[in-house]
Scaffold this motif. Structure first.
Motif, short mmCIF file in Angstrom:
data_model
loop_
_atom_site.label_atom_id
_atom_site.label_comp_id
_atom_site.label_asym_id
_atom_site.label_seq_id
_atom_site.Cartn_x
_atom_site.Cartn_y
_atom_site.Cartn_z
N UNK A 46 1.04 -0.76 0.20
CA UNK A 46 0.06 0.15 -0.04
C UNK A 46 0.81 1.44 0.21
N UNK A 47 0.40 2.11 -0.55
CA UNK A 47 0.53 3.63 -0.94
C UNK A 47 0.10 4.54 -0.98
N UNK A 48 0.81 6.00 -0.45
CA UNK A 48 0.47 7.32 -0.45
C UNK A 48 1.06 7.42 -1.66
N UNK A 49 0.16 7.73 -2.72
CA UNK A 49 0.34 7.57 -4.28
C UNK A 49 0.35 9.66 -4.71
N UNK A 54 -4.52 11.83 1.68
CA UNK A 54 -4.47 10.81 2.75
C UNK A 54 -5.08 9.29 2.42
N UNK A 55 -4.56 8.83 1.28
CA UNK A 55 -5.45 7.47 0.65
C UNK A 55 -4.19 6.62 0.02
N UNK A 56 -4.44 5.67 1.22
CA UNK A 56 -3.31 4.95 0.87
C UNK A 56 -3.55 3.62 -0.07
N UNK A 57 -3.44 3.88 -1.24
CA UNK A 57 -3.78 2.49 -2.65
C UNK A 57 -3.25 1.51 -2.37
N UNK A 58 -3.74 0.32 -2.72
CA UNK A 58 -3.06 -1.33 -3.13
C UNK A 58 -2.57 -0.88 -4.81
N UNK A 226 -7.41 -2.69 4.52
CA UNK A 226 -6.41 -1.53 5.00
C UNK A 226 -5.59 -1.82 3.95
N UNK A 227 -5.77 -2.08 2.86
CA UNK A 227 -5.35 -2.61 1.63
C UNK A 227 -4.33 -3.32 1.57
N UNK A 228 -3.60 -3.88 0.55
CA UNK A 228 -2.89 -4.97 0.63
C UNK A 228 -1.65 -4.92 0.78
N UNK A 229 -1.17 -3.85 1.66
CA UNK A 229 0.22 -4.07 2.46
C UNK A 229 -0.79 -3.72 3.88
N UNK A 364 -15.39 -0.45 -0.06
CA UNK A 364 -15.57 -1.43 0.82
C UNK A 364 -15.17 -1.51 2.03
N UNK A 365 -13.89 -0.86 1.70
CA UNK A 365 -12.82 -0.72 3.09
C UNK A 365 -12.85 0.55 3.30
N UNK A 366 -13.30 1.24 3.93
CA UNK A 366 -13.45 3.26 3.96
C UNK A 366 -11.66 2.88 4.93
N UNK A 367 -11.19 2.20 5.03
CA UNK A 367 -10.68 2.65 5.69
C UNK A 367 -8.82 3.10 5.42
N UNK A 368 -9.12 3.02 4.42
CA UNK A 368 -7.90 3.73 3.54
C UNK A 368 -7.98 5.31 2.92
N UNK A 369 -9.10 5.42 3.44
CA UNK A 369 -9.30 6.90 3.45
C UNK A 369 -8.87 7.69 4.85
N UNK A 370 -8.49 8.81 4.73
CA UNK A 370 -8.16 9.49 5.89
C UNK A 370 -9.56 10.00 6.41
N UNK A 371 -9.84 10.81 7.92
CA UNK A 371 -11.50 11.01 7.83
C UNK A 371 -11.92 11.59 6.81
N UNK A 372 -10.76 13.04 6.83
CA UNK A 372 -11.43 14.51 5.70
C UNK A 372 -12.37 13.71 4.37
N UNK A 373 -11.50 12.71 4.19
CA UNK A 373 -11.77 11.85 2.35
C UNK A 373 -13.14 11.45 2.70
N UNK A 374 -12.96 10.73 3.59
CA UNK A 374 -14.36 9.87 3.87
C UNK A 374 -15.67 10.90 4.16
N UNK A 375 -15.33 11.16 4.73
CA UNK A 375 -16.42 12.15 5.20
C UNK A 375 -17.35 13.36 3.92
#
Length: 504
Positions: A46-49, A54-58, A226-229, A364-375
């Motif tokens: 996973x990486x913050x590309x 604040x989004x950790x992408x696979x 949590x992503x592939x990481x 399916x998994x909002x945890x890979x996004x920061x709180x502000x992005x989710x909101x």
């Protein structure tokens, strides 16, 4: 610090190498893992590309199907894999084919709208009942010594064996299904990461389909929370907890059949000796490390990672975009479209309407996004483009990458009600949250010859009885990566099997 001698030296810290390290260290072996990059995980990371987003992408591999529950249990992995409610959505004109894992009636109604009847739905149910039975029978054998072809034929049964192991899958699909869209949905699983004509007698596409439908006995493609990481991180933790040593920034440069491994780090070159060496690298890389020549397979995919400010609108008003993008969203992947794209790429041209598929991990998994992005309703989107062989990018990597991206985005736009670019999030610096990876990029960044995500063409899951499918021409050296027999995908199977070859 590291010792000069180990029971096992593992070249490469991808997820399969970590699986092998964990099993072997738990069995009391002294294990050293050498990883070229500054992190472990290989393509399962996973990486913050995008800076400031604040989004950790696979970033590379992105779904899990083949990882056996037994490996998760054996190693005590704290990883959650979530099943997707929707299997897929495929636009077809102003409607589309929605496969809902939890609502058979809705799926049936969608088939009726797209195909105009029930025949293809009934064929769909029979076909996947067949593959489900094959998965249930074959999956347990993937963690055991190989059986030979005849034994596996007896295990699978005559009808399924003919349809999946002997006849080109393109012919089978054309015979089972009448609708072009339905045919294409089935065939995409035969072409992910595989540049092939599904009607070719090589049966390369059949092998690809098989591994896509047998994962852990169900064939489900699940989302790692949590992503592939999270998968690779859990494996690294398990290996270290068992006593394995893991060195990052340590590039293996020579492997000697006698057991010596030379690697380079910021302190210079070092040599260690292992009673056994596990090669968690593509076979072409192992060949080079042994000084035995240079063989290059060919990858054939375009990966595009995106962050969206919102989901795009669909042409189909009856389907919620959340449902459409939670599963696999097929883009111009009808049977005829796949064939045309393959012909164009085979002729050395970027397909004019590239077939691709996308899905949104964050649904399916909002945890890979920061709180502000989710909101704010932000979502991630991963695109996997088919029929983009490395040969198209050799001469002018940057120019071809840009041309492939333009063609692919145009292909996406063709099936949506608005341009995808209108939905892309902008990073704080004003740049679009979009990154592109061609096979040549994977070759340079991840050390995959030809950018082949399976390390080489997939093999049938049978072979010489009693062997584990990890053996090489050298007694001390075993393969433990995706290039082993029964390799490919995020599975840990080759790592498990290499460890078992040493422990049993």
């Amino acid at each position: 610090m590291f010792r000069s001698r180990y029971d096992v030296v593992i070249a490469g810290g991808g997820h399969n190498g970590l699986v092998a390290a964990a099993y072997l260290a738990r069995a009391g072996r002294r294990v050293l893992v050498l990883e070229r990059l500054d992190h472990v995980g290989g393509l399962a990371v996973s990486a913050q590309a995008f800076p400031g987003v604040e989004a950790r992408l696979s970033r590379y591999s992105y779904l899990v199907s083949l990882l056996p529950a037994k490996v998760v249990a054996d190693l005590g992995l704290k990883v959650e894999l979530r099943r997707r409610r929707y299997a897929s959505y495929t636009p077809a004109g102003d409607t589309g084919l929605l496969v809902d894992n939890e609502d058979a009636g809705r799926t049936a109604a969608s088939f009726a709208r797209v195909t105009g009847g029930t025949a293809d739905l009934e064929a769909w149910r029979r076909f996947y009942a067949m593959t489900a039975e094959v998965a249930e029978r074959i999956a347990p054998t993937l963690l055991e010594p190989l059986m030979d072809r005849a034994a596996m034929r007896d295990l699978v049964g005559g009808h399924a064996w003919r349809e999946l192991f002997e006849r080109p899958i393109g012919e089978v699909v054309d015979e089972w299904f009448a609708n072009d869209t339905v045919r294409g949905v089935v065939l995409t699983d035969a072409l992910i990461g595989t540049f092939a004509d599904p009607s070719d007698r090589s049966l390369l596409a059949n092998r690809c389909l098989l591994y896509h439908v047998i994962g852990d006995g169900t064939g489900d493609w699940n989302v790692p929370v949590g992503g592939m990481g999270a998968v690779s991180g859990g494996l690294a933790d398990a290996a270290r907890a068992a006593g394995a040593e893991i060195l990052t920034g340590a590039e293996v440069v020579v492997v000697d059949p006698s057991g010596e491994v030379t690697f380079r780090d910021e302190g210079g070159e070092h040599t260690v000796r292992g009673e056994r060496i596990l090669a968690n690298v593509p076979p072409a890389v192992l060949t080079r490390l042994l000084g035995a020549g240079d063989l290059t397979p060919e990858g054939a995919q375009l990966k595009v990672n995106m962050v969206l400010s919102r989901l795009p609108r669909l042409r189909d008003a009856e389907v919620d975009p959340v449902a459409a993008f939670s599963g696999t969203f097929h883009i111009n992947e009808g049977r005829d479209q796949l064939a045309e794209a393959y012909a164009q790429a085979s002729a050395g041209r970027i397909p004019h309407l590239p077939p691709a598929e996308v899905y949104c991990h964050s649904l399916t998994d909002p945890s890979i996004l920061g709180a502000d992005l989710r909101a704010a309703g932000v979502q991630t989107m991963t695109l996997f483009g088919l029929h983009m062989p490395a040969r198209l990018f050799r001469e002018d990597p940057a120019g071809a990458r840009e041309a492939a991206l333009r063609a692919t985005l145009a292909s996406v736009d063709r099936v949506l009600a608005e341009p995808i670019e209108d939905c892309l999030l902008r990073a704080p610096d004003g740049s679009l949250c979009l990154e592109v990876k061609t096979p040549i990029d994977l070759e340079k960044e991840a050390g995959l010859p030809g950018g082949h995500i399976f390390h080489r063409d997939l093999s049938w899951p049978y072979g010489e009885p009693g062997k584990w499918g990890v053996e090489t021409a050298f007694e001390r050296i075993l393969l433990c990566g995706a290039g082993a027999r029964r390799g490919g995908g995020v599975s840990g199977i080759p790592g498990h099997n290499a460890a078992m070859a040493l422990l049993t």
